[in-house]
Scaffold this motif. Structure first.
Motif, mmCIF file in Angstrom:
data_model
loop_
_atom_site.group_PDB
_atom_site.id
_atom_site.type_symbol
_atom_site.label_atom_id
_atom_site.label_comp_id
_atom_site.label_asym_id
_atom_site.label_seq_id
_atom_site.Cartn_x
_atom_site.Cartn_y
_atom_site.Cartn_z
ATOM 1 N N CYS A 121 3.376 4.060 12.035
ATOM 2 C CA CYS A 121 2.796 2.948 11.139
ATOM 3 C C CYS A 121 2.579 3.091 9.510
ATOM 4 C CB CYS A 121 1.313 2.642 11.664
ATOM 5 S SG CYS A 121 0.214 1.470 10.948
ATOM 6 N N TYR A 122 2.396 4.396 9.297
ATOM 7 C CA TYR A 122 2.444 4.894 7.752
ATOM 8 C C TYR A 122 3.521 4.435 7.261
ATOM 9 C CZ TYR A 122 1.974 8.082 4.099
ATOM 10 O OH TYR A 122 1.780 8.776 2.826
ATOM 11 N N ASP A 123 4.744 4.711 7.597
ATOM 12 C CA ASP A 123 5.858 4.188 7.062
ATOM 13 C C ASP A 123 6.092 2.630 6.820
ATOM 14 O OD1 ASP A 123 7.114 6.727 6.934
ATOM 15 O OD2 ASP A 123 7.792 6.493 8.846
ATOM 16 N N HIS A 124 5.654 1.805 8.076
ATOM 17 C CA HIS A 124 5.700 0.490 8.088
ATOM 18 C C HIS A 124 4.696 -0.172 7.022
ATOM 19 C CE1 HIS A 124 8.161 1.440 11.442
ATOM 20 N NE2 HIS A 124 8.770 0.141 11.590
ATOM 21 N N ALA A 125 3.568 0.522 7.221
ATOM 22 C CA ALA A 125 2.612 -0.106 5.970
ATOM 23 C C ALA A 125 3.045 -0.290 4.460
ATOM 24 C CB ALA A 125 1.235 0.651 6.038
ATOM 25 N N PHE A 126 3.906 0.986 4.312
ATOM 26 C CA PHE A 126 4.539 1.079 2.968
ATOM 27 C C PHE A 126 5.761 -0.038 2.689
ATOM 28 C CE2 PHE A 126 2.133 5.079 2.151
ATOM 29 C CZ PHE A 126 1.651 4.921 1.044
ATOM 30 N N HIS A 187 -3.529 2.829 4.370
ATOM 31 C CA HIS A 187 -2.416 2.192 3.749
ATOM 32 C C HIS A 187 -2.063 1.107 4.441
ATOM 33 C CE1 HIS A 187 -1.923 5.500 1.045
ATOM 34 N NE2 HIS A 187 -1.899 6.179 1.878
ATOM 35 N N SER A 188 -2.460 0.848 5.664
ATOM 36 C CA SER A 188 -2.329 -0.697 5.993
ATOM 37 C C SER A 188 -3.346 -1.462 5.148
ATOM 38 C CB SER A 188 -2.913 -0.710 7.578
ATOM 39 O OG SER A 188 -1.747 -0.038 8.517
ATOM 40 N N THR A 189 -4.513 -1.269 4.994
ATOM 41 C CA THR A 189 -5.423 -1.949 4.506
ATOM 42 C C THR A 189 -4.918 -2.286 2.972
ATOM 43 O OG1 THR A 189 -7.316 -0.944 5.548
ATOM 44 C CG2 THR A 189 -7.838 -1.950 3.339
ATOM 45 N N GLU A 190 -4.482 -1.168 2.261
ATOM 46 C CA GLU A 190 -3.651 -1.525 0.932
ATOM 47 C C GLU A 190 -2.593 -2.375 0.906
ATOM 48 O OE1 GLU A 190 -1.598 1.012 -2.448
ATOM 49 O OE2 GLU A 190 -1.229 1.453 -0.524
ATOM 50 N N ALA A 191 -1.775 -2.185 2.089
ATOM 51 C CA ALA A 191 -0.579 -3.154 1.999
ATOM 52 C C ALA A 191 -1.070 -4.581 2.544
ATOM 53 C CB ALA A 191 0.375 -2.400 2.932
ATOM 54 N N LEU A 192 -2.201 -4.570 3.444
ATOM 55 C CA LEU A 192 -2.443 -6.045 3.878
ATOM 56 C C LEU A 192 -3.151 -6.900 2.521
ATOM 57 C CD1 LEU A 192 -3.551 -5.190 7.515
ATOM 58 C CD2 LEU A 192 -1.523 -6.511 6.900
ATOM 59 N N LEU A 193 -3.964 -6.049 1.883
ATOM 60 C CA LEU A 193 -4.276 -6.912 0.672
ATOM 61 C C LEU A 193 -3.499 -7.246 -0.390
ATOM 62 C CD1 LEU A 193 -7.731 -4.363 0.054
ATOM 63 C CD2 LEU A 193 -7.713 -6.946 0.945
ATOM 64 N N ALA A 194 -2.459 -6.333 -0.575
ATOM 65 C CA ALA A 194 -1.402 -6.775 -1.434
ATOM 66 C C ALA A 194 -0.636 -7.878 -0.902
ATOM 67 C CB ALA A 194 -0.362 -5.524 -1.634
#
Length: 427
Positions: A121-126, A187-194
């Protein structure tokens, strides 16, 4: 005789045009340092301490995605040469790092072309973050990449029942590991907000934007609750029912992604993300996570009390145990970067000078001890005496945290960095 206290500047550093000009110059210097990162077959190489690519490490999805993100921001900033690097890195995400058979992205591909096993998931969030920023920057193929990344994330990593992401699959997405981790959730949170902001601004997909934002806000609320119950030290590791596993990796305390104990930098990052989430919710006319500001303050104060100069030397220790005693005393560059960004965000949200004073003190620390004036970028790791070392982070893998530290103080809490830069929403 005691020395007189240092006078407080008339204008706090985050609000000073001259300081912001310095941040802009430093951002451009960082982008120049990393300009050799593009891999010939697509993707981005790990960089050594002098900014030279290290092909023997292969190409990693997290580094490649962060490179797309950073150099797409560079393109939005009008920094010449940034767009070709972003595009070259993105070719890695649409080419060798992409699993055409099973979907999603391999963690890495070795120098011989063999992909590593598993899906994280870490990779996919990025990848979601990278595609979002690339779309904001108008990079070719970014819209399709973001649609694919969100689809894979939704089908493979989002646990609707828990309202949180799962962490690790096997390569074929057949076997889900029982581990759940806060790093991937962060990092999911950061990515989803973006993604929410970019889709609302550029992608013309209000429904998906709302879903991304709602998921991010839900994660923030859950994490704030766990931290509140744990004296504001964020539990990092969980089992498959989301019960904290506080002793996880006690035998590997300095793991670069899943260390034992409380991670000082994550407490700071979660504090800042709560403020971004609150601002995003307010802008969208939605309910923010309850008590977001109070939680951000508490997370920040706990991280600073546990981590800053606790052993008589400047810098933040990497981790502590659950009583706040340092475990890994080395100083990681990303923790200091997140400290300045969070202090700037809290100063922006509250106007309180204490946050600006800490911000200035930590940039002094970065400038004097972390920025490598000889070879460029930041030393990624210092030992407890602030001497560069590489036991956890050899070389200077990428620019994500340092570039973020130059942008967050100059932009509003919402929208996301890419949209704010696109809109030239400079404070």
């Amino acid at each position: 005789m005691n020395a007189a206290p240092m006078p407080t500047p008339a204008v706090a550093w985050p609000d000073q045009p001259t300081h912001r000009a310095w941040l802009d110059d430093h951002c451009r210097a960082l982008l120049a340092f990393g300009e050799r990162c593009a891999a010939p077959g697509g993707g981005a190489f790990w960089l050594d301490a002098r900014g030279r690519p290290e092909p023997d490490r292969g190409i990693h999805t997290w580094i490649t995605a962060r490179t797309v993100h950073v150099y797409s921001l560079g393109a939005l900033l009008g920094v010449p040469g940034s767009a070709p690097i972003a595009d070259a890195a993105m070719t890695g995400l649409t080419g060798p790092l992409r699993d055409a058979e099973h979907g999603g992205w391999f963690p890495s591909v070795g120098p011989g072309g063999r992909p590593a096993d598993g899906k994280a998931c870490y990779d996919h969030a990025f990848v979601v973050l990278a595609a979002s920023t690339a779309l904001a920057a108008g990079r070719p193929g970014a819209s399709a990449l973001l649609a694919e990344a969100l689809d894979v994330y939704d089908r493979r990593f989002w646990d609707a029942r828990a309202g949180l992401p799962v962490d690790l699959w096997d390569t074929a997405f057949e076997q889900l590991d029982g581990y759940r981790g806060i790093n991937a959730a962060m990092h999911s949170t950061e990515a989803l907000l973006a993604a929410a902001d970019v889709l609302a601004e550029v992608g013309d997909d209000a429904e998906t934007a709302a879903t991304c934002r709602r998921r991010a806000l839900g994660i923030l609320e859950r994490v704030a609750g766990w931290a509140r119950e744990n004296d504001w030290r964020v539990p990092e590791h969980f089992d498959d029912s989301w019960q904290p596993q506080l002793e996880h990796n006690a035998d590997r305390p300095d793991d670069p992604f899943k260390p034992y104990g409380a991670t000082i930098g994550h407490g700071l990052e979660w504090a800042r993300l709560l403020l971004h989430g609150e601002a995003a919710a307010t802008a969208a006319g939605e309910a923010a996570p309850p008590g977001a500001l109070d939680a951000a303050r508490s997370l920040f104060e706990r991280a600073v009390a546990d981590g800053w100069e606790v052993d008589g030397h400047p810098g933040f220790v990497y981790t502590t145990d659950w009583s706040g005693t340092p475990v890994v005393r080395d100083r990681m560059h990303w923790v200091a970067a997140e400290a300045t960004a969070t202090a700037a965000a809290l100063h922006q949200r509250t106007g309180e000078p204490a946050y600006a004073e800490r911000y200035a003190a930590w940039w002094d620390h970065i400038r004097l001890l972390l920025i490598d004036e000889e070879h460029g970028s930041w030393h990624h790791q210092l030992d407890p005496a602030n001497v560069p070392t590489d036991t956890v982070w050899p070389g200077k893998a990428d620019l994500y945290h340092a570039v973020g530290a130059t942008l967050v103080p100059r932009l509003p809490l919402a929208p996301a960095l890419s949209v704010a830069v696109r809109q030239a929403a400079w404070r």
